[in-house]
Structure formats: C-alpha cells, structure tokens
Design a protein around this motif. Sequence first.
Motif, PDB file in Angstrom:
ATOM      1  N   ARG A   1      -4.100  12.024   5.228  1.00  0.00           N
ATOM      2  CA  ARG A   1      -3.931  13.401   4.751  1.00  0.00           C
ATOM      3  C   ARG A   1      -4.174  13.438   3.252  1.00  0.00           C
ATOM      4  O   ARG A   1      -3.762  12.529   2.524  1.00  0.00           O
ATOM      5  N   THR A   2      -4.854  14.482   2.812  1.00  0.00           N
ATOM      6  CA  THR A   2      -5.046  14.675   1.380  1.00  0.00           C
ATOM      7  C   THR A   2      -5.014  16.172   1.071  1.00  0.00           C
ATOM      8  O   THR A   2      -4.950  16.998   1.987  1.00  0.00           O
ATOM      9  N   VAL A   3      -5.031  16.506  -0.185  1.00  0.00           N
ATOM     10  CA  VAL A   3      -5.087  17.910  -0.592  1.00  0.00           C
ATOM     11  C   VAL A   3      -6.216  18.063  -1.590  1.00  0.00           C
ATOM     12  O   VAL A   3      -6.320  17.303  -2.565  1.00  0.00           O
TER      13      VAL A   3
ATOM     14  N   ASP B   1      -6.543  23.157  -0.256  1.00  0.00           N
ATOM     15  CA  ASP B   1      -6.843  22.946   1.162  1.00  0.00           C
ATOM     16  C   ASP B   1      -6.277  21.600   1.613  1.00  0.00           C
ATOM     17  O   ASP B   1      -6.606  20.561   1.035  1.00  0.00           O
ATOM     18  N   GLU B   2      -5.429  21.644   2.618  1.00  0.00           N
ATOM     19  CA  GLU B   2      -4.902  20.391   3.168  1.00  0.00           C
ATOM     20  C   GLU B   2      -5.892  19.846   4.168  1.00  0.00           C
ATOM     21  O   GLU B   2      -6.285  20.542   5.104  1.00  0.00           O
TER      22      GLU B   2
ATOM     23  N   SER C   1      -6.500  16.987   6.877  1.00  0.00           N
ATOM     24  CA  SER C   1      -5.909  15.918   7.681  1.00  0.00           C
ATOM     25  C   SER C   1      -6.927  15.452   8.700  1.00  0.00           C
ATOM     26  O   SER C   1      -7.591  16.267   9.339  1.00  0.00           O
TER      27      SER C   1
ATOM     28  N   ARG D   1     -12.429  16.067   1.002  1.00  0.00           N
ATOM     29  CA  ARG D   1     -11.645  16.597  -0.131  1.00  0.00           C
ATOM     30  C   ARG D   1     -12.579  17.180  -1.199  1.00  0.00           C
ATOM     31  O   ARG D   1     -12.269  18.190  -1.825  1.00  0.00           O
TER      32      ARG D   1
ATOM     33  N   GLY E   1      -4.088  25.903   2.421  1.00  0.00           N
ATOM     34  CA  GLY E   1      -2.847  25.635   1.701  1.00  0.00           C
ATOM     35  C   GLY E   1      -2.883  26.249   0.310  1.00  0.00           C
ATOM     36  O   GLY E   1      -3.956  26.478  -0.256  1.00  0.00           O
TER      37      GLY E   1
ATOM     38  N   PRO F   1      -2.626  19.922  -5.605  1.00  0.00           N
ATOM     39  CA  PRO F   1      -2.432  18.496  -5.295  1.00  0.00           C
ATOM     40  C   PRO F   1      -1.279  17.955  -6.145  1.00  0.00           C
ATOM     41  O   PRO F   1      -0.872  18.580  -7.131  1.00  0.00           O
TER      42      PRO F   1
END
Lengths: 556, 546
Positions: free
Chosen positions: B226-228, B233-234, B236, B270, B532, B536
């Motif tokens: 998972r990253t942001v 924007d999330e 996954s 990302r 989202g 971050p």
Amino acid sequence: MIALLIGLASAQEPVVDALAAELLRTHTALHLEDAPALYLTRYRLLSLDSYAASASMGHLVSERIGPDNTLGVELRLGAPEYDNTGFGGWENGLGRASLNEELTPHTARLQAWRLSDRAYKEAVEQYARKRAQFEPPEDYPGDFTLAPPRVLSLGRAEAAQVEPLRALVRSLSEAMVTEPPLDRAEVYLGYEAGEEWLLDSAGSRVQLPHAELSVRAVAQTRGPDGALLSDGELWSVRGPGDLPPVEELEARGRALAEGLLAVAAAPALEDEYVGPVLFEEGAAVDLFRYLLVGQLEGTPGEVPFESWLGSMGQSKDPVRVLRRVLPDGWTVWDDPSLLPDHPGAFAVDAEGEPAQRVELVEGGVVRDLLMSRVPRKGLSGSNGHARGVAGSRLEGRVSLLEVRPARHLGPARLHRQALRLAEPYGRDWYLVVRRLQEPAVRGAGRLDGGLEAGSLPPPVAVYRVHRDGSEALLRGAVFAGVQRWMLRDIAAAGEQVEATWLAPLRGGRRWSAPGPVEGLPSWISAPEVLIREVELLPQQGAQRELPAIPPPGTSR
Amino acid sequence: MLVSLLLAAALAAPEDVLISELERSLAALPQAEEPVHYLALTVQDRDVLRLSASGGAVEQRARERRRTLDVDLRVGTPELDSTHALRGFSSLETDERDRRLVPLDGDEALRHAVWAEVDARYRAASERIVMLRSEASVKVEEEDSAPDFEVRQGQVYREELAPIAIDEASWLATLTRLSVTLDGSPAVIGSRAGLEAVAEGDTLVDSEGARLVHGRTHYRVTLAVRTVAEDGDEVSLVRTADAHRVEGLPDEAALDALARALVDEVGALREAPRATPYVGPVVLSGRATAVFFHEIFGHRVEGHRQKSEDEGKTFAERVGQPILPDFISVVDDPTLSTLGGVDLNGFYRFDDEGVAAQRVSLVEDGVFQGFLMGRTPIEGFAASNGHGRRSAGHMPTSRMGNTLISARGGLSDEALEARLLDEVRAQGLPYGYWVEDIDGGFTQTGRVSPNAFNVRAVTVWRVFPDGRPRELVRGVDLVGTPLTAFDAMIAASEQVEVFNGTCGAESGWVPVSAAAPAMLFRRLEFQLKEKGQERPPLLDKPEVSP
C-alpha cells in the motif's frame, strides 16, 4: 502471585528504544506550517500473552491464544490550557493499532510512524474544528495538566500455562449442566499477562506489569411465561493461582445453574410493589456500582462537535462536588493500593502517576473526584486514577472503592425497621433483593448491556420476607423510576459486603478478551442497605419464546 | 510465553447425534400447530490457520477452530412454506438464520444446541407462515408462481476429510523473507505477506434421507502493498495464489519475484497520472473479464432472483434467445477442480442443500440456456442443479461456483491490441485502454436502484494508435449497465486467465472462481475512482534494519 510479577526484566527493551526514538522524531519533526506545535506526545505499548476461551456443557466453543501487542498514541498540540482533545468526534489525535505478534524494533517503529502521522493530521484538524466551534469560558479548566517526567520500572508479569485454564472453562461449564437444561449455560475466560510501557515527550519511561484473569459463568433460562431470566458469577483475579480451588468454582457454578432453575419455578410477582426494599449481598454492591460510581468519576465529558450527524461527544451525567449523594454521616473513598493482589489495584496509574487514596464523600456529600491528568473546574491535576484502553482519552475511574455508613445495624434490627417502613403501605412484609441480573450476562455480551446511566438492571429474584422471618421467592420483577437520588433515601445500613465487577471500557475495546469478560476490574465494599421506597413492577412475559419441542435429556 | 497446542477436534460432527436429534424433532413437531415439511441439520466444521509477516517479522500466527450449526426448517407445504418472501410491512419481520457456534466436541452439548436451534427455527417459521397465508389473500398474485421448495430423494455420500497439512515454521520463515522484499521501497507505507490454510467439513442430515459428509482444503498466499500518491490517492495492490494442497502453491522464488514486481508496480502506480472519465474501446484482461462476467452476468442468472418481486430479472424472459455475441459461451462448473494448472476456488462436490454439484450450460454460442438453481424452483426450472450455496448462518440461494467464459476465434494478445487500436482509430479517439488488473467489483440487480455495475480497476494502461509506448494510469473504475455492455463485446483473446476469489451476496460469502479470455469491448465507460484526501506521511519512513 504479586511476588512473581516484580523484577522480571523486559524482553522488549530494544522495541521500547525504537519507539522512544520514533516518539522523539514525531514530537520534534512532525510539524505543519500554520499549525500549533505539539506540546506532548505519548505512546503506550501493551505487550501481552493472551488466552481467551468459551465453553458450554463441558466442551470448548471457541479458543484463542497468542501474543497481543498494542500501541496507543496520543498527540496533543496547542497548549495544556487549550488543545485538540476534549472535543467530540473520533478523529482527534488519539489512536491505536495492533502490532506484529513478533515485536521487533523495525515493525514497532513502522507502526508508530503510521499511527503518529495519522494522529497528527487528525489533531491539527480537530484543533481547528474545536477553535471554530468552541470559545472557552473564562473559567475553562484547560485540557491537560503537565507533570514531571516519570522513570520507573516495575517489571513484567509472567504468563501462566494455558492447559489448566482450558480445563477450568470445560469443567466449570460441565458443572452447570442441569436437568432440565438451561437455555444457556456458558463460561467465558479472558487472561492476559505481560507488560505495559508508557513513554512521553517529557522524558517519561515507565514499565508496569500487567496481569488479569477473568472468568464469567453465564446462565439463562425462561420462566413459564417466557420471561427471560439470567444470572452469572464473575471471578476476576491476577492469575490462575489466585482463583479459588476448582472444586469450589464448580460448586458455585452448579449452585448458579440450580438457583436459576429454582427462580424459574417460583411464582411471579403479580402486583406492582411500592415500599421498602432491602438490598443484600451482591445487590447491595450493585446498587452503589450503578447509582454512585458515575457521580465520583470526575473527568469532564467532551464539548460536543456539532455535525450534520448530530452532536458528537460523550454524553456524561454532570458530576458535582458538594452534591449530597448519600445520607449524612456516610463516607466513601477509593484506594487503588488497598488490596495489592486485586486485579483492579495499581501502584501507578495508566499515565504513570502514583495512585492515591481519594476521600470522595464525607458526611454524605461529594468532596473530591477521581481524576486523570485531564482537569475539571476546581480540580486540577491527577490523583492517580487514570484508567482506560491504549490510545483513548484516559479518564479518572474507580478502582477499589469503600462505602461506609455512619453506623451498621444487625440483621434483626434491619428486619424490624423494614417492617416498620412497610406499615404505612398496609403490609406486614417487605421485599429483599440479593442479586441483580448482570448486563453482560443478560445482554449481548456488552458490559453495560445497553443499560442507561443511573438505572438498575432487573433483580434475578426478589424475596418476600414476612414478620416471622420466613421468605417466599418471587421471580419476574423489574425496577421502575430508579434515579441516583435513591441513595439519599437509604433508611439504614447493614453488614459490609464486597464484590468485584468489570467496569465498561470507554473509548474502545480490548481485543484479547471476549465481551462478557472485557472491562476494567474494579471492587466495591459497601453495606447492605434498606431503601425507604422502591418501585417494582411485574415483568412482561413472552409466550412466543416458550419452547415448542421438549429438550433432550442429559446424562444428569 | 503461553505455550499450548490448540484443540485438535475432528473435522466432522457426529452424524449419529444429528440423525437422532433430527428424528426426535420430527417426532415431536407434528403434534404442534404447524406441520414441518422439511428439516435439515448441517454442522460446518472449519479449521483456519492464518500466518502472516510484515516488515521482516511475524505479524500473526493464529489457528481458529469453529463449529457452526445451521438448521433449515420449513413449515407449510413445498408449494408455500415459511421461507417464502414476505411483502410490504410484514417483510420487517426477520427470518435471519443465526450462525450458531456450537461446542467443538461433545455429543450431549451438540444435542442441546440442535434442540435449541430447531426449536427457535420452528417458532420463527410458525409465525411467518401465518403472515404468509394472510398475505396471499390480501396482496396481488406474484409474477412467479413456482413452488417454494423442490422435494428430492436425499443423497448419501461420505468422504475422508483432510486436515490442514503444512510446515508452519517453514512457511513463516518464507513469509517473513517475502515481507522484507515487500517492505523494501521507501514508497511502501504498509505491506504484508500472508498464508491462509482452511480445512472444512460439512455434515448434513435431512428429513429426506440425505446423509452427507464432505469438505475441502484450500491454501491461499496473499501479498499486499500500500502507498499514497502525492495527490492523496491510496494505491493498494494485492496478489494471491490459490491451491487445494499446499504443494500446489508457488515456490519461494516465484513468490519473491511476484513480490518484487508488486513493489515496482505500486511505485509506478504512485507516480502514474490519474485518468479521466472516458468512453470508448477497452480491453479487459482475462482476469478482469472473469470478474466482469461474474458481476455483470453471473449474478443475473442466479435463479432465485427471478422469484423476487424486487429483482430486475434481466434474463427472466430470455431463455432460448441470444443475450451475448455468438462467439461467447458460458458454463458454471463447480465439479472442476483445476483449470490450466490453476486450482479453482469454486470447486465443490455437494452444495449447501445436499445436492451434487453439476456443470450448467448458461450460454451457448450467445444463446441463453438457463439459470443457476438451488432448491427454490422458478417457473420453467423446477429442479436444482447443485448451486444452492451459503456461508454459515444464511439461507442458501443459487450462487456461482466456477464460472467459465469461452470464446471462439480467440486472438493472440498482439492481435487483440491491434484490434483495439483499430477501434480507437475508427472512433476517432486519441487513445484506448487495456485494463490489466482489477481487485473486485459489485453490481445492483434490483428494481429500485439503477441496474448498474462497477468493476474496480487497479492497473490500467493507456494505449495509443500513433505508436507511442503504453502509459500506466490510475484512479478509474469501469461502470455501466449490463445489456449495453454485453452488446459491446467484439473480440477475445485465445489465452484464458483465472480469477480466484470470494463472493458476497444475500447468502453470505462463498468461494468462487471465474475464468475468461481477454475481451475487447467497442465501448465501455470509466468513472473516477474515489480518491483519498490525506497527504502522504509527513515524515520519511523510518529506517531501522528489520
């Protein structure tokens, strides 16, 4: 048992060091332009071995075993006089998360980083919401009290073996098998042992042992009219070695089940009753638990956040110093160190503050309140009673409470006085209540069972006591119109009785314990009391709940 | 440290206890007011081992044994029984079956639990039938007049149930090493490598003489990151591998390669631009097409939906008529254990109503053949075809198992992309899309809300007709309505891919699979995915050696 808890070194020192480093980085580097700075950052780590089980009729229904590691974070920005807390809503700068079962410095720090980042952003926004909606009055007591850093290590608690606990839930539930069978005869057990760490940006580093074992026997059946009847037993101790012998537990389980069958077979209360009621045994303790404790816990509720969902914030009954809560001459104090072996006892509270005996009621009037480091008007500073789950706003809660009347009457004099009080109602008998139905037993596992503050759950049974001392058991009564003022109406006090109970958690659940044994172990010693006037109504039956098929036979 | 082995109880309930309590109940109940026309007792034993690691350390090592009892008790007659749907205000009455946990062993304890549950079900059913009879005289006639239950001869089948067989320590070590790989990028905020091993055993006895003991084992490895993105924007990504036996799972080298690819992909996503709403030619990969069919087609051919007055009944009147392009055929075959070397999650031998699983032809050369059926008949379809399924605590309904989509004249991926670009040019668009991966979807089949679908796209490539390289984008989902979307399929690939997952609907969560070739649609629509709003992390990921 307590001797075993002290002096065991922690295996988590490297993890705690990593958390301390992340806490320092959070406190010093986590900052957004235009946002107030953090003035306090706190981490709370619980590193526990846990075991939970439930059983019915001598057989396990569920079981869970394993490490249970939790991290709570609390970020406060602004100033102690006005910060991001004490305002309604759940995104407020506090948070918690489960950590890896295998605790390592890296994984603990990763989780602390994620949690702190989220909590900080929420704290910034919560502070702005609070600023926008709430202008503090001149006498606002502030949101927090600063205290010197604490450095303390009281060791950790070593966990006991599981097998005896597994055997216990089985045998206790087996002992509750009756013929005819109850609708529910179940046993729930929750055990956790390990250590708790408190770290803060002021330099505190406190290690505390943590050990709790709670066992609850649950019995439920229906009366002939379908009315729900329930009763339960609770044992809450530090560890398996502190429980009564298994034979004694089984005997009490058996008595519980058979007692409930006897209640089910008893005639129901048919008419409304208004008159004196004598609260004896556990019901006496419960009376103070439900009607008094909430008036002694002083942490103020939160200022509501007015949202389109409605007002968000704790709805808390106002607590008042100098309010009369008991008759003249009564005293009440809470002393967490009173019974060192009790699971509700502590030397240092959940904020690292030394526990103190607090004289709460003198002459029947509230003089002081149980406090955490969250102040209230007229009471600044903690008196060492902060309790609660990690990552929640810690409140002053009851631990070991003593309620003492001005004088005790013997059973014979109480009986005579009750009869005198019954005369104006045209009776030569009165009612005695010995046990109240436990919300965690009657409800769906919730410790408060959906019970409204300041009310009483129904009695398990009531006893009609005649002039000659003979008793008649009645089932199916519920209290009506109960308010906290009832305690002022105490006509007389009898012998001192005591009981342990589990106070409902606020601000979150504990993950390791099943619902019926989740909560803060607490203890009350109080006298049996005669209340001048109580209303009891017949309970409505529920014919549709009656069995259509006869139960299978048991081997009993 | 608490040291103990969890209880090793049998995976099958004592059949004799269930039979004797079934017979005792049936003997006791006819004297009561409402006659019982069917009674089934099912005990589901479930043993689950969950292992996971994150950041180079064990996250979870948990074993859960659970035994649940389910009672199907019907009063009335097969033509009108207590399970019939209530209408109007009476539908507020609840008939939710309870997922009743029962002791893991002990005959007497099980007997008591069966009694309590049968009794509760009988009382609830007796109340419902009174309301239903009244309703029949007050409400209008229902569109579907088929009976409520198909009477059958009970089947007898018993199989040896396999326990979980796994080297826990070795797998924990593997997962721990994989978690280091997944945690390797500063962009990765959270990651996890997990293995879930499940052994299930169902014991069913009923008043028609069914005596069934059957079950399954299943193993699933999950890798998740998972990253942001900077815009909040999330992102996954999850990759899974399924097998009926642990030996069928990929080895560590393959999983490590998958983990590395996942980390690279999440990093690329990302940085990728967010796409914008679009309508035009789209290719769905085989996995994406499989999910698309499951959601958009599969739920609409579940027979029980044709009985409800609230359902859209997209295909109720279309049996024998074309509903898909003529190069497409669809079957649902729960008897299939493996496809192309991939173990199928939707495999089972008997459904949850005691009926043997069957291969069902749903669409042949584009022509609709019929519905997935449990034991709730609908007009024209009187018999179950072994698709009555549920998870514990729910009433079975007709559900998918292994939904297999095939296409005649399949193309290579290169040829399919060429067809896509031809369509893009023909429609005068600057680009088209190739949806490589999805992570699920949902659809509405009722009448009140629009009969729309949403397939959650994850990895989406923008493809250009002018020779520019593909561009990775994020932030869009596929949306539309079913009949329009079916009409837009114009070509498929030759290569079939499998999606293994778990499907949630009215009767709970059930394991399913879907397999399909990649599919070219003349026109599909993208809408913006929910985004989202959090920045971050403000501080860099802490660097501590795992």
